[in-house]
Design an enzyme around this catalytic site. Structure first.
Site, PDB file in Angstrom:
ATOM      1  N   ASP A 208       0.873  -1.059   0.063  1.00 12.05           N
ATOM      2  CA  ASP A 208       0.151  -0.016  -0.034  1.00 12.05           C
ATOM      3  C   ASP A 208       0.874   1.369  -0.030  1.00 12.05           C
ATOM      4  O   ASP A 208       1.782   1.280   0.870  1.00 12.05           O
ATOM      5  CB  ASP A 208      -0.849   0.137   1.186  1.00 12.05           C
ATOM      6  CG  ASP A 208      -1.592   1.130   1.367  1.00 12.05           C
ATOM      7  OD1 ASP A 208      -2.643   1.351   0.591  1.00 12.05           O
ATOM      8  OD2 ASP A 208      -1.537   1.995   2.315  1.00 12.05           O
ATOM      9  N   GLU A 268      13.943 -14.854  -0.134  1.00 10.50           N
ATOM     10  CA  GLU A 268      14.061 -16.015   0.921  1.00 10.50           C
ATOM     11  C   GLU A 268      13.040 -16.979   0.757  1.00 10.50           C
ATOM     12  O   GLU A 268      13.208 -18.007   1.139  1.00 10.50           O
ATOM     13  CB  GLU A 268      13.996 -15.633   2.362  1.00 10.50           C
ATOM     14  CG  GLU A 268      15.052 -14.318   2.527  1.00 10.50           C
ATOM     15  CD  GLU A 268      14.809 -13.667   4.098  1.00 10.50           C
ATOM     16  OE1 GLU A 268      14.062 -13.977   4.889  1.00 10.50           O
ATOM     17  OE2 GLU A 268      15.310 -12.442   3.987  1.00 10.50           O
TER      18      GLU A 268
HETATM   19  C1  NOJ Z   1      -4.280   3.150  -0.603  1.00  4.68           C
HETATM   20  C2  NOJ Z   1      -5.439   2.404  -0.291  1.00  4.68           C
HETATM   21  O1  NOJ Z   1      -5.928   1.971  -1.406  1.00  4.68           O
HETATM   22  C3  NOJ Z   1      -6.546   3.255   0.237  1.00  4.68           C
HETATM   23  O2  NOJ Z   1      -7.718   2.957   0.332  1.00  4.68           O
HETATM   24  C4  NOJ Z   1      -6.227   3.771   1.400  1.00  4.68           C
HETATM   25  O3  NOJ Z   1      -7.100   4.785   2.120  1.00  4.68           O
HETATM   26  C5  NOJ Z   1      -4.801   4.630   1.386  1.00  4.68           C
HETATM   27  N1  NOJ Z   1      -3.844   3.907   0.436  1.00  4.68           N
HETATM   28  C6  NOJ Z   1      -4.028   4.821   2.648  1.00  4.68           C
HETATM   29  O4  NOJ Z   1      -3.586   3.568   3.292  1.00  4.68           O
END
Ligand code: NOJ
Length: 544
Positions: A208, A268
């Site tokens: 993310d 790994e």
């Molecule tokens: C991207 C994620 O897809 C989204 O849903 C989220 O609000 C933000 N990153 C923060 O983690």
């Protein structure tokens, strides 16, 4: 694991396999509390395997205050109470693997929840063990935040902590403090989190906000405007506070080195994949996918492009041209942050759009419910749950509509939860008509079309690993040529409400697959008629 995903021994499974995003809160409620969970996903594994996909990617399932629906992690080694427990997670992985499906998790390395013990410790004082795990700075000399960096949810990305007299940085909500990835202890802690889940059998991670991991050490102000980046949070594109070029808060020159360290952790183990969420220009996304680090540098350009033949054709050409030698393409059609496919492109164009996704060169990512052609489900003010709407006060920025509970049956709440339980987001009455049960019995349904196209793709090496070229320059039509040493295919997609005659390249062609299941097996030489909004695959049976 069996190779039901159609991959071959010569390329990694994620090159040829299809990825499918399960937004866990909305997929299936298994516990009867109206909120989707792991038991729900376990119950739907046969459905998922039946789609012919290679892997599911689960949105975050950790312990979390759920202010950003799980993208605010309070304990990376847990399964949150709302989602189930570790035993159910193990059951999910075992059940998926037994069906030839891989399981990818969302890893949220950019920030923790403010409730995470690391941040709670950091708040205790400047000398706290975990203070330097986050980004703390003194106020600007004239007072106020250290610089102009803006949060993705609007407003300043800095929040003042009066007891210690410093600001901390958060790229998103104030309750999502950003981690300090220059601190080697942060790196080791997060690498150990990866190992914890790899050891449990997880096949990879979707990382993310990974393009934001490192920030400018000199804290230089970001310039106003945008430089053609795609947008992370749908409607927020319209939000003035976010219109800031992420020059000093993203895509740092040292990012590739950090991604390579993450890749070394994945190395790994056998066969693990790292997908990265990157909202940058197409050229930067292509470049980052070509380096050692991310296996899949997620390409969201199909979400932003105007849905017209010429723009789509130009996009394919531009991306293919930008990919470094050896880099593998990928395409994302929708996700939980952006308006759904059917709403963006219009109901009539959904089948063509799915055809495009599944016939382009590269790894396709499907978002749950797109195989049903679901549109957004508007959510009235009292039921709004998404922080993007609640924090900005602008309901048009909310991401609830694209997170509608999955409609499974014709029952009340479409089988997402018990009929007498209120689902966390409303299930509109029209959803039952688009449910899996309704589409299973309709030979012309979008679901049946997707399944048949996935089977076609698995059987075609031109589609799985052949070259691609765009043959059209027309707003109403998009024509791709896919070619391998064994096959030459044409994929023709209509984007218009009138039939169009399509002149064919020299040779003989056989119509093999049509979205509307029109006449198949016809041998054509000079031209074919493409009905309104349909898509067609033709195979060359004889060269000119
Ligand atoms: C991207 C994620 O897809 C989204 O849903 C989220 O609000 C933000 N990153 C923060 O983690």
């Amino acid at each position: 694991m069996s190779r039901s995903d159609g991959s071959s021994a010569s390329s990694p499974w994620w090159h040829e396999g299809i990825l499918y995003q399960v937004y866990v809160p909305s997929f299936q409620d298994g516990s009867g509390d109206g909120f989707g969970d792991l038991a729900g996903v376990v119950a739907r594994l046969d459905y998922l395997a039946g789609l012919g996909i290679a892997a599911i990617w689960l949105s975050p399932i950790h312990e979390s205050p759920l202010l950003d629906l799980g993208y605010d992690v309070a304990d990376y080694r847990s399964v949150g109470r709302a989602f189930g427990d570790l035993d159910t997670f193990d059951e999910l992985v075992a059940g998926a693997h037994a069906r030839g499906l891989r399981v990818l998790m969302d890893l949220v390395p950019q920030h923790t929840s403010a409730e995470h013990p690391w941040f709670q410790d950091a708040l205790r004082g400047r000398d706290g063990v975990h203070r330097d795990w986050y980004l703390w700075h003194d106020p600007a000399p004239q007072g106020g935040p250290p610089n102009n960096w803006a949060s993705a949810f609007g407003g300043s990305a800095w929040t003042f902590h009066a007891p210690t007299g410093q600001y901390y940085y958060h790229a998103h909500l104030p309750e999502q403090p950003s981690l300090n990835w220059r601190n080697p202890q942060v790196r080791q802690a997060m690498f150990d989190v990866m190992r914890f889940w790899f050891d449990r059998g997880v096949d990879g991670f979707r990382l993310d906000a990974v393009w934001r991991l490192l920030k400018d050490e000199q804290l230089r102000d970001n310039p106003a405007g945008d430089e053609g980046e795609s947008f992370e949070i749908g409607g927020a594109a319209a939000h003035t506070a976010v219109r800031q070029v992420q020059r000093y808060t993203a895509d740092h020159p040292e990012l590739p080195g950090l991604l390579a360290e993450m890749r070394a952790v994945a190395d790994e183990y056998d066969d693990r994949v790292l997908l990265g969420e990157l909202h940058l220009t197409l050229e930067r996304v292509a470049a980052l996918g070509g380096r050692r680090g991310l296996d899949v540098a997620m390409n969201f350009s199909l979400i932003d492009v105007p849905w017209r033949g010429k723009a789509l054709g130009d996009l394919v050409r531009r991306y293919e041209a930008a990919l470094p030698i050896g880099a593998w393409p990928n395409w994302v059609l929708s996700n939980h942050d952006r308006s759904r496919l059917a709403t963006r492109v219009g109901v009539d164009r959904v089948r063509g759009a799915l055809t495009l996704l599944l016939t382009l060169r590269g790894t396709p990512t499907l978002y749950y419910g797109d195989e049903l052609g679901l549109p957004d489900a508007p959510v009235a003010a009292p039921r709004v749950r998404d922080c993007a709407a609640l924090r900005t006060g602008d309901l048009t920025l909310g991401r609830d509509p694209e997170r509608m509970p999955m409609p499974w049956t014709r029952d009340r709440h479409a089988g997402f939860t018990d009929p007498d339980v209120e689902p966390w987001l409303p299930v509109p009455s029209w959803a039952t008509g688009l449910s899996v049960a309704a589409q299973e019995v309709d030979p012309r349904s979008t679901l049946r079309m997707v399944r048949s196209l996935v089977r076609y793709r698995h059987a075609s090496d031109a589609l799985r690993r052949g070259s691609v070229s765009v043959l059209s320059d027309d707003d109403e039509l998009l024509v791709l040529r896919r070619e391998s040493p064994r096959e030459t295919l044409l994929v023709a997609i209509s984007l218009t409400d009138r039939s169009r005659r399509l002149a064919l390249p020299a040779g003989s062609w056989r119509t093999e697959w049509v979205t509307g299941r029109g006449p198949l097996g016809h041998v054509v030489t000079t031209a074919v008629v493409l009905p309104a909004f349909e898509a067609m695959i033709l195979r060359r049976t004889r060269a000119a």
